[in-house]
Enzyme design. Structure first.
Site, PDB file in Angstrom:
ATOM      1  N   GLY A 156      -2.308  10.810   2.148  1.00 38.54           N
ATOM      2  CA  GLY A 156      -1.495  10.823   3.370  1.00 38.54           C
ATOM      3  C   GLY A 156      -0.339  11.785   3.165  1.00 38.54           C
ATOM      4  O   GLY A 156      -0.465  12.754   2.418  1.00 38.54           O
ATOM      5  N   ARG A 157       0.798  11.460   3.791  1.00 40.48           N
ATOM      6  CA  ARG A 157       1.938  12.398   3.743  1.00 40.48           C
ATOM      7  C   ARG A 157       2.406  12.677   2.311  1.00 40.48           C
ATOM      8  O   ARG A 157       2.607  13.825   1.931  1.00 40.48           O
ATOM      9  CB  ARG A 157       3.119  11.829   4.532  1.00 40.48           C
ATOM     10  CG  ARG A 157       2.829  11.593   5.989  1.00 40.48           C
ATOM     11  CD  ARG A 157       4.087  11.038   6.657  1.00 40.48           C
ATOM     12  NE  ARG A 157       3.783  10.439   7.931  1.00 40.48           N
ATOM     13  CZ  ARG A 157       3.475   9.148   8.096  1.00 40.48           C
ATOM     14  NH1 ARG A 157       3.447   8.328   7.066  1.00 40.48           N
ATOM     15  NH2 ARG A 157       3.200   8.681   9.292  1.00 40.48           N
ATOM     16  N   ILE A 158       2.584  11.608   1.515  1.00 43.80           N
ATOM     17  CA  ILE A 158       3.122  11.812   0.162  1.00 43.80           C
ATOM     18  C   ILE A 158       2.050  12.421  -0.743  1.00 43.80           C
ATOM     19  O   ILE A 158       2.321  13.333  -1.527  1.00 43.80           O
ATOM     20  CB  ILE A 158       3.655  10.485  -0.427  1.00 43.80           C
ATOM     21  CG1 ILE A 158       4.758   9.926   0.481  1.00 43.80           C
ATOM     22  CG2 ILE A 158       4.192  10.700  -1.848  1.00 43.80           C
ATOM     23  CD1 ILE A 158       5.246   8.538   0.105  1.00 43.80           C
ATOM     24  N   THR A 180     -10.250   6.769   5.436  1.00 42.97           N
ATOM     25  CA  THR A 180     -10.850   7.735   6.369  1.00 42.97           C
ATOM     26  C   THR A 180     -10.547   9.142   5.861  1.00 42.97           C
ATOM     27  O   THR A 180      -9.495   9.378   5.257  1.00 42.97           O
ATOM     28  CB  THR A 180     -10.258   7.587   7.785  1.00 42.97           C
ATOM     29  OG1 THR A 180      -8.847   7.558   7.656  1.00 42.97           O
ATOM     30  CG2 THR A 180     -10.735   6.332   8.478  1.00 42.97           C
ATOM     31  N   ARG A 239       2.819   1.248  -5.001  1.00 43.80           N
ATOM     32  CA  ARG A 239       3.219  -0.158  -5.152  1.00 43.80           C
ATOM     33  C   ARG A 239       2.589  -0.703  -6.439  1.00 43.80           C
ATOM     34  O   ARG A 239       1.407  -0.480  -6.709  1.00 43.80           O
ATOM     35  CB  ARG A 239       2.744  -0.999  -3.960  1.00 43.80           C
ATOM     36  CG  ARG A 239       3.534  -0.804  -2.673  1.00 43.80           C
ATOM     37  CD  ARG A 239       4.968  -1.348  -2.789  1.00 43.80           C
ATOM     38  NE  ARG A 239       5.715  -1.222  -1.546  1.00 43.80           N
ATOM     39  CZ  ARG A 239       6.509  -0.194  -1.236  1.00 43.80           C
ATOM     40  NH1 ARG A 239       6.660   0.816  -2.074  1.00 43.80           N
ATOM     41  NH2 ARG A 239       7.170  -0.182  -0.092  1.00 43.80           N
ATOM     42  N   GLU A 268       8.427  -6.420 -10.249  1.00 45.08           N
ATOM     43  CA  GLU A 268       9.657  -5.625 -10.320  1.00 45.08           C
ATOM     44  C   GLU A 268      10.814  -6.600 -10.227  1.00 45.08           C
ATOM     45  O   GLU A 268      10.774  -7.487  -9.380  1.00 45.08           O
ATOM     46  CB  GLU A 268       9.707  -4.623  -9.152  1.00 45.08           C
ATOM     47  CG  GLU A 268       8.722  -3.502  -9.345  1.00 45.08           C
ATOM     48  CD  GLU A 268       8.727  -2.470  -8.216  1.00 45.08           C
ATOM     49  OE1 GLU A 268       9.600  -2.530  -7.333  1.00 45.08           O
ATOM     50  OE2 GLU A 268       7.846  -1.618  -8.237  1.00 45.08           O
ATOM     51  N   HIS A 287      11.434   2.161  -9.781  1.00 46.29           N
ATOM     52  CA  HIS A 287      11.183   2.286  -8.330  1.00 46.29           C
ATOM     53  C   HIS A 287      12.282   3.112  -7.631  1.00 46.29           C
ATOM     54  O   HIS A 287      13.052   2.599  -6.824  1.00 46.29           O
ATOM     55  CB  HIS A 287      11.047   0.901  -7.664  1.00 46.29           C
ATOM     56  CG  HIS A 287      10.309   0.964  -6.361  1.00 46.29           C
ATOM     57  ND1 HIS A 287       9.548  -0.076  -5.870  1.00 46.29           N
ATOM     58  CD2 HIS A 287      10.200   1.948  -5.426  1.00 46.29           C
ATOM     59  CE1 HIS A 287       9.011   0.269  -4.709  1.00 46.29           C
ATOM     60  NE2 HIS A 287       9.405   1.492  -4.416  1.00 46.29           N
ATOM     61  N   GLY A 289      11.424   6.284  -6.232  1.00 45.75           N
ATOM     62  CA  GLY A 289      10.718   7.383  -5.554  1.00 45.75           C
ATOM     63  C   GLY A 289      11.506   7.980  -4.402  1.00 45.75           C
ATOM     64  O   GLY A 289      11.576   9.202  -4.248  1.00 45.75           O
TER      65      GLY A 289
HETATM   66  C1  DGY Z   1       9.265   2.877   0.498  1.00 39.19           C
HETATM   67  O1  DGY Z   1       9.938   3.445   1.358  1.00 39.19           O
HETATM   68  O2  DGY Z   1       8.329   2.112   0.765  1.00 39.19           O
HETATM   69  C2  DGY Z   1       9.653   3.148  -0.910  1.00 39.19           C
HETATM   70  O3  DGY Z   1       8.883   2.428  -1.813  1.00 39.19           O
HETATM   71  C3  DGY Z   1      11.127   2.863  -1.109  1.00 39.19           C
HETATM   72  O4  DGY Z   1      11.533   3.583  -2.232  1.00 39.19           O
END
Ligand code: DGY
Length: 327
Positions: A156-158, A180, A239, A268, A287, A289
């Protein structure tokens, strides 16, 4: 009538300022710890809307107690902390903040990949422990990434941004597995869609970018790791519960894979004596990101705009369950 918004912790001022300008009455939780679920329920009972985030437990119990809430806006792209089906049943729209953190999270995935390939966190620790040692031509060796195969689980985007970084920096071949197919990304990255087992078999680096759902929970388990290359690097910035943490530790110890870079763990926070923290080919972050000034500011703006547009009867820009507003 002025609307009361409960703000579950101190979010960046950018978004809060927008809410203040609109004349909402804000209750901001100022303590240096998150609210317990009971505190959250008690506070939410006297508010019209809630601005919350990924560690606030918005489950069926919460929603049953707080079904009066007119909107919940989540400061995150993921929303596995929220029982979306229950919220939808109670007619509560759920806002979220997609894309604001895509660059930041892809940077962390990319950084972890290099850090694991070169054992960076471990080597840093050797200096702290007074073990710099001497120049050993065959010691402390990592691996190179040029022309390797990157497997993306959840393009996806990331995932696209991670793949772009790997392609541009290391000319990596991109393969992916999704629910998909992402034809646009296939064109952009010359990426090939593969079945899940092929992703495991062929990836030199396997990077996870999917949502946590019942289908993805613990999908990276002992049997998955055993199918991977012994030289493979496993990256998870999505996750923690998507991988099975004990199986991951076992896979590295048994030599089923080379190593791992994690920005997310299960649970976590990770316990400080977790064996993964002491392994040579492992790099773990707490965590972070989305943890850049730019991303967090933009997340606060998007989360605020969901509330502002909802109360201005405009289309809510980022909503998980739009059917609630359509009905
Ligand atoms: C999110 O936006 O779901 C990220 O895990 C937060 O850092």
């Amino acid at each position: 009538m002025k609307k009361n918004i409960l703000v579950s912790r101190q979010y960046p001022r950018e978004g809060i300022r927008l809410l203040e300008k609109e004349d909402f009455l804000l209750t901001i939780w100022e303590k240096q710890r998150p609210m317990t679920q009971n505190e959250l329920i008690e506070q939410a009972k006297t508010h019209h809307a809630l601005l919350c985030t990924l560690t606030d437990k918005i489950d069926k119990h919460f929603l049953e107690q707080c079904r009066h809430l007119e909107i919940i806006s989540q400061f995150a792209v993921g929303y596995d902390n929220i029982d979306i089906a229950a919220a939808t049943r109670f007619g509560i729209p759920i806002g979220f903040t997609p894309d604001a953190m895509s660059e930041a999270t892809a940077d962390i995935a990319f950084g972890l990949m290099i850090a694991v390939a070169r054992k960076m966190f471990f080597l840093h620790k050797t200096i702290i422990n007074g073990q710099w040692g001497y120049f050993n031509p065959t010691g402390k060796l990592g691996v190179e990434l040029k022309n390797k195969t990157l497997g993306i689980f959840g393009l996806g985007r990331i995932g696209v941004k991670m793949a772009q970084r790997c392609k541009n920096a290391y000319n990596m071949d991109i393969i992916y597995h999704n629910r998909t197919r992402n034809k646009d990304a296939e064109k952009l990255l010359n990426a090939s869609y593969v079945e899940f087992d092929d992703l495991l078999l062929k990836s030199d680096v396997l990077s996870v970018h999917c949502a946590l759902t019942s289908a993805t929970k613990k999908i990276f388990n002992r049997s998955a790791f055993q199918k991977m290359k012994p030289s493979a690097i496993f990256i998870n910035t999505a996750r923690g519960p998507i991988h099975h943490e004990k199986d991951l530790a076992h896979a590295i110890q048994a030599g089923d894979i080379w190593g791992t870079g994690l920005d997310v763990t299960n649970p976590e926070p990770m316990q400080k004596d977790n064996p993964l923290l002491f392994m040579e080919n492992v790099c773990i972050l707490p965590h972070v990101g989305s943890g850049t000034i730019e991303a967090r500011n933009q997340m606060s703006v998007l989360a605020a705009m969901n509330i502002i547009d909802f109360y201005s009867n405009r289309q809510v820009p980022h909503i998980v369950n739009p059917e609630v507003l359509e009905s």
